[in-house]
Design an enzyme around this catalytic site. Structure first.
Site, short mmCIF file in Angstrom:
data_model
loop_
_atom_site.label_atom_id
_atom_site.label_comp_id
_atom_site.label_asym_id
_atom_site.label_seq_id
_atom_site.Cartn_x
_atom_site.Cartn_y
_atom_site.Cartn_z
N CYS A 1 -46.86 44.57 19.76
CA CYS A 1 -47.60 45.70 19.20
C CYS A 1 -49.10 45.46 19.19
O CYS A 1 -49.89 46.37 19.45
CB CYS A 1 -47.11 46.02 17.80
SG CYS A 1 -47.05 44.61 16.69
N GLU B 1 -43.53 41.90 6.84
CA GLU B 1 -44.92 42.13 7.27
C GLU B 1 -45.59 43.05 6.26
O GLU B 1 -46.17 44.08 6.61
CB GLU B 1 -44.95 42.78 8.66
CG GLU B 1 -44.08 42.04 9.68
CD GLU B 1 -44.23 42.54 11.11
OE1 GLU B 1 -44.43 41.72 11.99
OE2 GLU B 1 -44.14 43.77 11.32
#
Lengths: 651, 651
Positions: free
Chosen positions: B406, B312
């Site tokens: 998240c 990421e």
């Protein structure tokens, strides 16, 4: 059912024609293919002498051989490495077997025997064999996690090594181990027993090979079981969906390759073996269609496969990122294996074109010129300022080994078996598919047609084919004319003449020993473009010369201009320079320019995206030197790019 | 050392000026910023009413609340989810606190109290609190795997929620929990004690916020310890190198952002807080330079951050893949938090420009128009034939929740605190940075300057600022003129006049209640291009209108032409169409063409890369309709693209 023959076959990688099977072409018989000089011989020699020795040391250093010793109880210690680490040993053993088949060597022979004995000693009484699993898990956990535990994958590599060893040495130690594994597997897997499929295909083509070598029908049936069972979402684990495992749709219904590239391609190669053995024309046609779709939508210009790092996977159609592409070396090897089977099955020379492109541009870049260091990942671009990341990234340069060491020994076994991909036979003659100096012989009735090839290929387009054995009867000699060739001349005894079209040139006649046929392929550098949907290559060209894709690497450039800022004019003349560097390649100088390097002042501006204007951006004239892509990163690691932005208004 | 004040501060996300600290601008005081209508109010209302209710249900359904109950011993069951799952609850609690600060709501209040009590009950006697860790690991494993176990990250979100709750409700239950955690942390971490750093930064800025709220020096010192200790390769785990953790070089030596984007940005935001608190001009200048380099080399046109799926993470400079980009929604939120701190510290309006771009184009696309479904990943292109992959891929469409959840509650807390990013104060007046209908008030001496903003922004460029409170003295009112604006008119009482340049327009005078200042920003659609090193966007333009980046989505196109084959002429006129669809946006029709769709015949050809020719490829004239990028994928999921290939020879 016709009793299968058990005669020696030339290669684990080369499925021969069987009685029931229907293939257009056959591999050459054992001992009938010898690369003996030139470009590929050099690569093979370094592989034989330096890479196999280094590989042996890496297998020791990584604990991979110790795992077998510990499993056999002949030494103590802690098991090390990946769950599929046994396969590294098997690939190395397969390479060694091929090399001993090419020429005897006492050191290779003694190491072969030593390592073979280690493997045999670790096998459990009931036939099970996986040193890492034996040491990490209880027997009750066998085959309990087929998605990740790779037991079947390792068997596949074991079988391939065993067949290669039996063929080249006549010794059956490893083959006997394999047959005990086979009996064990047949007892465990099947309808009404364990109905799972391997997380990583490989065993399918190996089982077919084992069947071809030994005639065990069970092997063929088990391969068919694994291929037919696949595609129903059995495999899904650790955040990976069935797509990753090529387990979303059955092989016969899949319209494209998807997921993990090596898995997808090994499966396709195994399915092709089954189509051949079953004379399954429908399945073969389907696989050819999937292959065509793969070429059209998911293949890099290098022949590289798989653009995504996540899952080492194919992306969407036309998603072929150049600056963060993957193109794993093993995926290049896998597509070679699939294309070879399709070439044999169909006789369609386009598969030989793909094999050529893949060998030079997708596999060869995976190994250093000295033969001992390897790329796992083969991006088509490396930028200045590239950030160090995980261990497999090209930004680290080639490495001697990896934590997941699939690629190095896979390259070794590919180079050591390369002789077998050069030519094929039919009942009536010989087909030359690849151009490598050496001798290639086909049986024609009870006689032979033998051809000695001499060439400076891939740097030079002249290929001389001298007849060294000739039958008394009419025979057929065919030579591939590469699809990339804009023109080619052939002198079949009556002067050089333009060859019409590409594809294949066939000579049917009575050949005379000593006569020479000369093929002269136009090697003029050429620029190619990507399909418009390959967004990552928009506005760029790639340079090709002969079978080689070229790249510009920072090491060759004069002045301070960075290849990151390169622009080329594909309408302008290019200049070829044979150079001694890089084992001798032909460098090509390109007319172009350098866009302004981003300055500190540019960076200090608040926002980098600027209004569009119809005027081309300013650029300073510059000549860029290109070299074959396979040779990059042999003088340290630095910026490189294959796709070259075109100067606005190039004509 | 000056005793820290403990007065209420407006937001956990908005660091106020402290006595020792030096910032150019201050957040507005509590209750002094109210978005009350228009575009953002609609987004906030759906967030408040629908998203927070759905979030509560998701926290139950995912077992996240149960984890706390089980840890407290008030129910039995099996712990579920990610090791950092507590943080989902804290982010939701923070959002609820902001909403209660905006307006009372009995249901929100009762759920706030219920969930707060669950959290408090799970805390261990010595202050330790992480429900998942408590249930999965023994006490001896606390902080033993800082790289992955995220205990400190969770504390960060706890502190932020606690401060927000204390400020909006005056209740200190969560703040008391946080202070017990703080005492525990101070006992565990520090020089000569545990010297590790958090695997995922977040606690740094939260500790500074806790210090600002409570005056506990220990909190500030611990934040400084974590930031100063970082950058020496402490974190390296599971194949991730220190780069991934922003732990390769110390913050003060880092020249760019690298590795996991959210980690890098939360760390930078925390370091900026420390620079502010320490009046560390050198560190602040360094962080501003890193921010500028990030904008120039690693930022999508949307403001999106991080192009790599693996880790990421940020890619190399200019590696900004559009078709397989990442641009995590949380990374958009993280850059907003960093930019806000830099805006306060420096007063430089370029950070407000970045905040605007990020809000509209990097964060807002992460949530559906109805407020309840979320993108984790925000690519700038989705192709036809895109392959289903992992759960976070945009190809699945937005989702209500994720296994790693998240993003959803991070969007919730961002939207609920949005009022606080619109304007700031100085001693002499008010600064309007973003254009959202509502009322914004600054203290000027003992008096106030209050401005009511009315606007149809971002679809309309007219912004009316009416004075609703005015001091007796001269005050200052400044308004940002967006950097993207090609022109803007301002009527400050003496007729519309062209504003010179972009940046900020300042009015220093005695304001009268009822007087109106009108800003009229040119919203003409415009085409922008990427820096030439952004290879993924070569030969393309992006359309922008006002602060919005546009995209073409298949759902809007007439006929069968696919957006995959779109070509546009950026030199031709465009046509704007306000539409009712998509909550009312301005669609823009573009003159262009469609390249031929690859046919079955094309795919059947053996090789897709064709010789370069100077002639443009054939294409058929076509009009493409564009809509704001944030609104895509609200009518099902389908092909979309932001970067539009330019027709050859566009003038």
């Amino acid at each position: 059912m016709t009793a299968p023959t058990t005669s020696r076959r030339p290669s684990t990688l080369a499925p021969p024609v069987r009685t029931r099977a229907r293939t257009a072409l056959s591999p050459l018989a054992p001992g009938h293919a010898h690369i003996s000089g030139g470009f590929w011989w050099t690569r093979q020699d370094r592989n034989r002498v330096d890479a196999l020795a280094a590989g042996y040391e890496q297998l020791e250093a990584s604990g991979t051989l110790d795992n077998f010793r510990i499993a056999a109880g002949t030494c103590t210690g802690r098991v090390k490495g990946m769950i599929f680490q046994d396969s590294d040993v098997y690939k190395w053993l397969e390479a060694v077997a091929h090399e001993i088949g090419r020429a005897e060597d006492p050191l290779l022979r003694s190491r072969q025997e030593e390592v073979t004995a280690l493997v045999a000693a670790a096998q459990q009484p009931d036939g099970y064999l996986n040193s890492v699993h034996q040491l990490r898990h209880g027997p009750e956990e066998r085959y309990s996690d087929l998605a990740w535990n790779h037991e079947l994958y390792c068997y596949g590599h074991l079988f391939q090594a065993a067949v290669a060893q039996a063929r080249s040495t006549g010794k059956t130690t490893l083959l006997d181990v394999s047959l005990r594994v086979l009996d064990h597997l047949v007892a465990v897997f099947g309808v009404g027993r364990h109905e799972g499929v391997p997380g990583h295909p490989e065993i399918e083509m190996a089982l077919v090979e084992l069947y071809r070598e030994t005639g065990r029908d069970h092997a063929l049936e088990l391969a068919r079981f694994f291929v037919d069972r696949r595609g129903h979402g059995y495999l899904s684990s650790l955040g990976h969906e069935p797509t990753y495992f090529s387990d979303r749709v059955p092989v016969r219904e899949a319209s494209t390759v998807e997921g993990h590239a090596v898995r997808a391609l090994y499966l396709a190669a195994g399915a092709t073996d089954l189509a051949i053995e079953g004379a399954d024309i429908e399945l073969l046609a389907h696989l050819r269609s999937v292959f065509a779709t793969m070429l059209a939508t998911k293949t890099y210009v290098t022949g590289g496969m798989g653009s995504r790092w996540v899952g080492e996977a194919y992306g969407d159609p036309y998603e072929l990122s150049t600056d963060h592409g993957y193109a794993e070396t093993c995926a290049g090897i896998a597509v070679l294996q699939w294309a070879w089977r399709l070439l044999l099955a169909s006789g369609d020379e386009q598969y030989a074109d793909v094999i050529e492109r893949t060998l030079f541009n997708a596999i060869l870049p995976g190994v250093s010129l000295d033969g001992t260091e390897f790329f796992y990942v083969n991006p088509l671009q490396l930028r200045s300022g590239a950030q160090l990341t995980g261990g497999t990234s090209a930004v680290n340069g080639r490495r001697g080994w990896f934590q997941c060491a699939c690629c190095p020994p896979n390259v070794m076994r590919t180079l050591s078996s390369l002789d077998q991909y050069i030519a094929t036979a039919t009942e009536g003659g010989l087909q030359i598919h690849q151009f490598a100096s050496g001798t290639y012989t086909a049986n024609v009735g009870l006689e032979r047609l033998g051809i000695e090839v001499t060439t400076g290929y891939p740097h030079d387009g002249r290929v001389v084919l001298r007849v060294v054995e000739a039958p008394e009867t009419v025979a057929s000699l065919s030579v591939r004319i590469p699809a990339w060739a804009e023109s080619a001349l052939l002198d079949a005894g009556d002067g050089l003449q333009e060859v019409a079209g590409s594809g294949v040139q066939v000579l049917d006649r009575r050949f005379q020993i000593g006569e020479e046929i000369v093929l002269d392929i136009d090697m003029s550098p050429r620029f190619v473009t990507a399909p418009h949907r390959v967004d990552a290559s928009r506005g760029t060209v790639a340079l090709e010369r002969g079978p080689l894709v070229y790249a510009i690497e920072q090491a060759d450039q004069e002045g301070s201009a960075l290849v990151d800022d390169a622009l080329v004019d594909p309408g302008a003349p290019v200049v070829e320079h044979p150079i001694e560097d890089l084992d001798g390649v032909v460098a090509v100088d390109l007319t172009g320019a350098a866009a302004p390097e981003p300055s500190a002042a540019t960076i200090d501006r608040s926002w980098p995206y600027a209004p569009w204007t119809p005027e081309p951006a300013p650029a300073k004239a510059h000549v860029w030197r290109a070299i074959p892509y396979f040779a990059w990163a042999n003088r340290g690691i630095g910026p490189m790019r294959v796709w070259l932005p075109v100067i606005s208004g190039s004509r």
